[in-house]
Design a protein around this motif. Sequence first.
Motif, PDB file in Angstrom:
ATOM      1  N   ALA A  40      57.551  39.734  84.990  1.00 15.81           N
ATOM      2  CA  ALA A  40      58.657  38.905  86.113  1.00 15.81           C
ATOM      3  C   ALA A  40      58.579  39.441  87.853  1.00 15.81           C
ATOM      4  N   PRO A  41      59.512  38.261  88.261  1.00 16.18           N
ATOM      5  CA  PRO A  41      59.615  37.360  87.656  1.00 16.18           C
ATOM      6  C   PRO A  41      59.097  35.800  87.502  1.00 16.18           C
ATOM      7  N   GLY A  42      57.999  36.619  87.794  1.00 17.07           N
ATOM      8  CA  GLY A  42      57.099  34.992  87.430  1.00 17.07           C
ATOM      9  C   GLY A  42      56.361  33.963  88.576  1.00 17.07           C
ATOM     10  N   LYS A  64      53.966  34.824  89.756  1.00 15.76           N
ATOM     11  CA  LYS A  64      52.458  35.267  90.589  1.00 15.76           C
ATOM     12  C   LYS A  64      51.764  34.826  89.169  1.00 15.76           C
ATOM     13  N   ARG A 121      59.018  44.856  81.293  1.00 16.06           N
ATOM     14  CA  ARG A 121      59.825  45.834  80.286  1.00 16.06           C
ATOM     15  C   ARG A 121      61.105  45.142  80.611  1.00 16.06           C
ATOM     16  N   ASP A 122      61.376  44.745  81.170  1.00 14.65           N
ATOM     17  CA  ASP A 122      63.376  44.228  81.535  1.00 14.65           C
ATOM     18  C   ASP A 122      63.672  43.275  81.592  1.00 14.65           C
ATOM     19  N   GLN A 160      57.877  43.362  77.126  1.00 20.70           N
ATOM     20  CA  GLN A 160      57.040  44.479  75.593  1.00 20.70           C
ATOM     21  C   GLN A 160      56.343  45.721  77.448  1.00 20.70           C
ATOM     22  N   PHE A 206      54.057  47.221  78.896  1.00 18.08           N
ATOM     23  CA  PHE A 206      52.463  47.181  79.231  1.00 18.08           C
ATOM     24  C   PHE A 206      51.382  48.580  78.442  1.00 18.08           C
ATOM     25  N   PRO A 242      52.405  45.659  89.430  1.00 15.13           N
ATOM     26  CA  PRO A 242      53.558  46.576  88.961  1.00 15.13           C
ATOM     27  C   PRO A 242      54.407  47.086  89.641  1.00 15.13           C
TER      28      PRO A 242
HETATM   29  N1  SAM Z   1      54.529  39.613  88.931  1.00 15.36           N
HETATM   30  C1  SAM Z   1      56.124  39.603  89.615  1.00 15.36           C
HETATM   31  C2  SAM Z   1      55.376  38.432  90.309  1.00 15.36           C
HETATM   32  O1  SAM Z   1      54.960  37.998  90.960  1.00 15.36           O
HETATM   33  O2  SAM Z   1      57.024  37.511  89.956  1.00 15.36           O
HETATM   34  C3  SAM Z   1      57.098  40.751  89.745  1.00 15.36           C
HETATM   35  C4  SAM Z   1      56.494  42.272  89.157  1.00 15.36           C
HETATM   36  S1  SAM Z   1      57.210  43.561  90.256  1.00 15.36           S
HETATM   37  C5  SAM Z   1      56.325  43.964  91.187  1.00 15.36           C
HETATM   38  C6  SAM Z   1      57.226  44.201  88.564  1.00 15.36           C
HETATM   39  C7  SAM Z   1      57.629  44.488  87.407  1.00 15.36           C
HETATM   40  O3  SAM Z   1      56.428  45.591  86.657  1.00 15.36           O
HETATM   41  C8  SAM Z   1      58.904  44.208  87.171  1.00 15.36           C
HETATM   42  O4  SAM Z   1      59.612  43.256  86.486  1.00 15.36           O
HETATM   43  C9  SAM Z   1      59.081  45.245  86.023  1.00 15.36           C
HETATM   44  O5  SAM Z   1      60.070  45.319  85.518  1.00 15.36           O
HETATM   45  C10 SAM Z   1      58.359  45.291  85.436  1.00 15.36           C
HETATM   46  N2  SAM Z   1      57.637  46.666  84.867  1.00 15.36           N
HETATM   47  C11 SAM Z   1      57.509  47.946  85.207  1.00 15.36           C
HETATM   48  N3  SAM Z   1      56.622  48.972  84.332  1.00 15.36           N
HETATM   49  C12 SAM Z   1      56.657  47.631  83.538  1.00 15.36           C
HETATM   50  C13 SAM Z   1      56.105  48.246  81.921  1.00 15.36           C
HETATM   51  N4  SAM Z   1      55.397  50.018  81.885  1.00 15.36           N
HETATM   52  N5  SAM Z   1      55.361  47.293  81.345  1.00 15.36           N
HETATM   53  C14 SAM Z   1      55.638  46.056  81.426  1.00 15.36           C
HETATM   54  N6  SAM Z   1      56.418  45.473  82.972  1.00 15.36           N
HETATM   55  C15 SAM Z   1      56.639  46.643  83.240  1.00 15.36           C
END
Ligand code: SAM
Length: 306
Positions: free
Chosen positions: A112-114, A116, A135-136, A160, A162, A182
Amino acid sequence: AGGAEQAPQVPRYVRVNTLKTHLDDVVDYFKRQQYVYQGKAGSMEEVSSLSGKKFYLDPHLPELLIFPPQMDFHDNQLYVAGHIILQDKASCLPAFLLNPLLGSHVIDACAAPGNKTSHLAAVMKNKGRIFALDRDAKRLATMSTMLMRAGATCYQLAHQDFLTTDPADPKYSQVRYILLDPSCSGSGMASQLPVENTLLPERLQALAGFQKKMLAHALSFPALQRLVYSTCSVYQEENEDVVWDVLQQREKEFRLVQALPSWSHRGSGTFAEAKFCLRASPKETLTNGFFVAVLERWHGGASEKS
Ligand code: SAM
């Protein structure tokens, strides 16, 4: 430091969403709006002197257009219809470099927010499956709307952590690709520069510890062939050091590969392969600060699928 040096303004990058349209159609649309297309940018100087209604095609990424920094397309009808995605160039690198085959299974571990995830779906032409986890819950809800607008269909969203996924779960048995983006210090975001000496060492250590755990977990998926690790951090502790630390424990199975050899700004660190990683910054690449590492399983690895 001292705030004396102003970071250059980052251009407005526009990713053409090939799930909904074509590059030529978007270029024609902007030309009809009196924008002046300059073809593929030949140098950084050309891009940094972009002004008025001129725009370029990016030299590295096939469906990325470059406009002057002050352009705001949030009200543009192509954006509203999901035909273009407003995404910084550096943030387009992970999906492009992961380059999953059509029909493959992919985990987007921190999705999220998606942006990628939608880029991955475009690379895969909506063929295959993306397990998109976060997880958010709130960020996932935003993501769901965004993916729908982008016309992505080949994904399953999961609320969830990861780290609680089971790599032995049969549903992940064909996962060949993982994108791991992350949470990080965010210190590379243009709005946060300059950042020198602003993050507490304890906070940095905690982030790095979390990132190492996430990377080690990702490398334990049995059919994994290629992984992209990325952050929008400028700190070596969250970048090269994470990759090196985890890779040392798995060096018989995985190796770093050259990420985009034509990219000049490379990783730095205490080990030779650090330059296989790439870095991005407002000053050197006219993007947000970013880091990307591409890891691949050695051929003939024990877990390769027959
Ligand atoms: N890849 C996203 C994009 O391109 O839009 C941006 C991701 S952002 C840098 C990091 C994300 O990792 C956050 O949304 C956060 O909620 C999530 N996050 C942090 N720890 C996590 C975990 N243990 N499992 C899954 N998601 C996690």
